[in-house]
Design a protein around this motif. Structure first.
Motif, PDB file in Angstrom:
ATOM      1  N   ASP A 190       1.762 -13.194   5.876  1.00  0.00           N
ATOM      2  CA  ASP A 190       0.442 -12.812   5.343  1.00  0.00           C
ATOM      3  C   ASP A 190       0.296 -11.301   5.276  1.00  0.00           C
ATOM      4  N   VAL A 191       0.738 -10.634   6.331  1.00  0.00           N
ATOM      5  CA  VAL A 191       0.630  -9.167   6.343  1.00  0.00           C
ATOM      6  C   VAL A 191       1.569  -8.569   5.289  1.00  0.00           C
ATOM      7  N   ALA A 192       2.740  -9.173   5.077  1.00  0.00           N
ATOM      8  CA  ALA A 192       3.671  -8.664   4.057  1.00  0.00           C
ATOM      9  C   ALA A 192       3.031  -8.711   2.667  1.00  0.00           C
ATOM     10  N   GLN A 193       2.380  -9.824   2.361  1.00  0.00           N
ATOM     11  CA  GLN A 193       1.727  -9.935   1.042  1.00  0.00           C
ATOM     12  C   GLN A 193       0.567  -8.946   0.929  1.00  0.00           C
ATOM     13  N   ALA A 194      -0.195  -8.811   2.013  1.00  0.00           N
ATOM     14  CA  ALA A 194      -1.312  -7.853   1.987  1.00  0.00           C
ATOM     15  C   ALA A 194      -0.788  -6.433   1.812  1.00  0.00           C
ATOM     16  N   ALA A 195       0.351  -6.125   2.471  1.00  0.00           N
ATOM     17  CA  ALA A 195       0.959  -4.794   2.353  1.00  0.00           C
ATOM     18  C   ALA A 195       1.357  -4.514   0.914  1.00  0.00           C
ATOM     19  N   ALA A 254      -0.276  -1.593  -1.383  1.00  0.00           N
ATOM     20  CA  ALA A 254       0.709  -0.584  -1.813  1.00  0.00           C
ATOM     21  C   ALA A 254       0.601  -0.272  -3.301  1.00  0.00           C
ATOM     22  N   ALA A 255      -0.130  -1.119  -4.043  1.00  0.00           N
ATOM     23  CA  ALA A 255      -0.314  -0.860  -5.477  1.00  0.00           C
ATOM     24  C   ALA A 255      -1.512   0.052  -5.733  1.00  0.00           C
ATOM     25  N   ALA A 278       8.020  -8.920  -7.775  1.00  0.00           N
ATOM     26  CA  ALA A 278       7.354  -8.687  -9.061  1.00  0.00           C
ATOM     27  C   ALA A 278       6.249  -7.654  -8.886  1.00  0.00           C
ATOM     28  N   ARG A 279       5.480  -7.782  -7.792  1.00  0.00           N
ATOM     29  CA  ARG A 279       4.378  -6.840  -7.595  1.00  0.00           C
ATOM     30  C   ARG A 279       4.915  -5.440  -7.300  1.00  0.00           C
ATOM     31  N   ASP A 280       5.958  -5.357  -6.452  1.00  0.00           N
ATOM     32  CA  ASP A 280       6.487  -4.046  -6.067  1.00  0.00           C
ATOM     33  C   ASP A 280       7.195  -3.353  -7.240  1.00  0.00           C
TER      34      ASP A 280
END
Ligand code: DC
Length: 203
Positions: A71-76, A80-81, A160-162
């Motif tokens: 969960d924290v990884a996805q929030a990060a 980060a965007a 994809a987001r990064d």
């Protein structure tokens, strides 16, 4: 002596393991910059506005044990965007990179944005399937019952987001050494990383 090693790459490619081993080999300090974004992401999940969280981030918020959850990884990856979040974290990272005695920083944009002048740059990568398999094994070993398909979807979503964000997207610097760890053992990956950096030191 100042010597900066920039290690970038997607999630679960082996950056963390390689960065720690490289820092130990050369006797350099190591900063996992993902922890900065994870700390901001964790605060967002706790209700704090991400820009404010980044601007007031304290070193004691960087506890890896609390920040290494899915969960924290996805929030990060989401915070980060946000350009203002990234901007708030630049000075700390650059100060760390220029410390006397040498520094290893790992992240997504170290070789491209934070330290474009780094003496050595590695881009550590592996196929999404290999990365998901490794992450899945880690999670299962830690007692999680998450299935492989969920982990693979998670890895792809974060990639994809990064890679597609407008500000500091994940991509190799033009002068980075590409290290694909898909077919390598940990020991082989570390040996190749050290060899690539040593050749930069000599050059
Ligand atoms: O390396 P990590 O998995 O701990 O990073 C978590 C997220 O933080 C990652 O999905 C994108 C973001 N990040 C970033 O944008 N720039 C960095 N230098 C490091 C991480």
């Amino acid at each position: 002596m100042r010597f900066t090693i920039a290690i970038d790459g997607p999630a679960a490619a082996g950056k963390g393991t390689i960065s720690k081993a490289v820092a130990q080999h050369f006797g350099f300090a190591h900063l996992d910059t993902g922890l900065l974004y994870r700390a901001v992401g964790a605060q967002m999940l706790a209700g704090v506005a991400p820009i404010e969280a980044a601007q007031t981030l304290q070193a004691d918020a960087l506890d890896p044990a609390k920040l290494r959850t899915a969960d924290v990884a996805q929030a990060a990856s989401k915070v980060a965007a946000i350009p203002e979040v990234r901007a708030a974290l630049v000075d700390f990272q650059r100060a760390f990179a220029s410390r006397a005695g040498g520094a290893v920083l790992d992240g997504r944009d170290i070789g491209t944005v934070i330290c474009p002048e780094a003496e050595a740059k590695l881009f550590v990568t592996a196929t999404p399937e290999v990365r998901a398999t490794r992450r899945h094994l880690e999670l299962v070993a830690g007692g999680s019952s998450t299935d492989y398909a969920t982990v693979l979807a998670d890895v792809k979503e974060r990639d994809a987001r990064d890679m597609n964000r407008a500000d500091a997207p994940l991509r190799p610097a033009s002068d980075a050494h590409i290290l694909d760890t898909s077919q390598l053992s940990i020991a082989q990956a570390i040996a190749q990383a050290i060899a690539a950096i040593t050749s930069k030191q000599k050059g």
